[in-house]
Design an enzyme around this catalytic site. Sequence first.
Site, PDB file in Angstrom:
ATOM      1  N   SER A  95      23.379  14.290 -75.126  1.00 28.45           N
ATOM      2  CA  SER A  95      23.154  15.302 -74.099  1.00 28.45           C
ATOM      3  C   SER A  95      23.601  16.682 -74.588  1.00 28.45           C
ATOM      4  O   SER A  95      23.100  17.185 -75.589  1.00 28.45           O
ATOM      5  CB  SER A  95      23.856  14.874 -72.809  1.00 28.45           C
ATOM      6  N   ASP A 224      14.872   8.977 -68.285  1.00 30.08           N
ATOM      7  CA  ASP A 224      16.022   9.876 -68.205  1.00 30.08           C
ATOM      8  C   ASP A 224      15.803  10.843 -67.053  1.00 30.08           C
ATOM      9  O   ASP A 224      14.916  11.692 -67.098  1.00 30.08           O
ATOM     10  CB  ASP A 224      16.162  10.628 -69.529  1.00 30.08           C
ATOM     11  N   HIS A 253      19.562   8.167 -68.883  1.00 35.48           N
ATOM     12  CA  HIS A 253      20.277   9.177 -69.669  1.00 35.48           C
ATOM     13  C   HIS A 253      21.494   8.573 -70.372  1.00 35.48           C
ATOM     14  O   HIS A 253      21.752   8.872 -71.538  1.00 35.48           O
ATOM     15  CB  HIS A 253      20.715  10.309 -68.737  1.00 35.48           C
TER      16      HIS A 253
END
Length: 273
Positions: A95, A224, A253
Amino acid sequence: MSTITTKDGTEIYYKDWGKGQPIVFHHGWPLSGDDWDNQMMFFLEKGYRVIAHDRRGHGRSSQTPYGHDMDTYAADVAELVEALDLKDAIHVGHSTGGGEVIRYVAKYGKGRVAKAVLVSAVAPVMVVSENNPDGVPMSVFDDIRLNTATRRTQYFKDFTFPFYGYNREGAEISQGVQDNWWRQGMMGSIKAHYDCVKVFSETDFTEDLKNADVPVLVMHGEDDQIVPYTITALKSAELLKDGKLITYPGFPHGMPTTHADVINKDLLAFFQS
């Protein structure tokens, strides 16, 4: 605790286990190096040296009110890498940490980095703009900011549902995973978490991706709900000189936690290739 002190006086906490080729893990918002527990144990047992730091303002690092921008995050990593004298290292980022990896690789990595991995990463850029018309509306990030600033304790509990896909029909919800996410988030500074929303949403990594001169694996879940793969992973893979893309149907995610067995296997294959 193992820490380094950066040039601006910030203490950066890190874990450093084992011997062998180093793997440096970069966590996402608003977490800490603990988010990589599954990978740290797996690769330690495979004979790698595994390192995970807490980004400034996150986890056990200093809750500094300044320096919450991607250039400073990457500079902190460069200071850690130099202090530990890491060479031939593999950098893996999830991320926001994926953005941190590609900025570090492009700016500081020459001669020290062997490979890089972007997992569910925010690159090349998240927010909608004239140059990124299919990006995420600013109102989404304003909502994250508002909730972080005014009701963080509950918001961080709520955030785990889309993060891990626990809001999908038939999902196997782990209370322990949710509690651990909340624990990591609440260890960090509310100011750092608030400021970091701008960092992960508005930083443009296009030139970093173009300038990366090592093999880069891009991994992203197709379900995601936090960082849509069509505006990130697909574009990142196209910008890289030596990029490989793997997308995972149905994965969320937080797939390094929910699907650690699959992710670890594919990471190992890339490291050994």
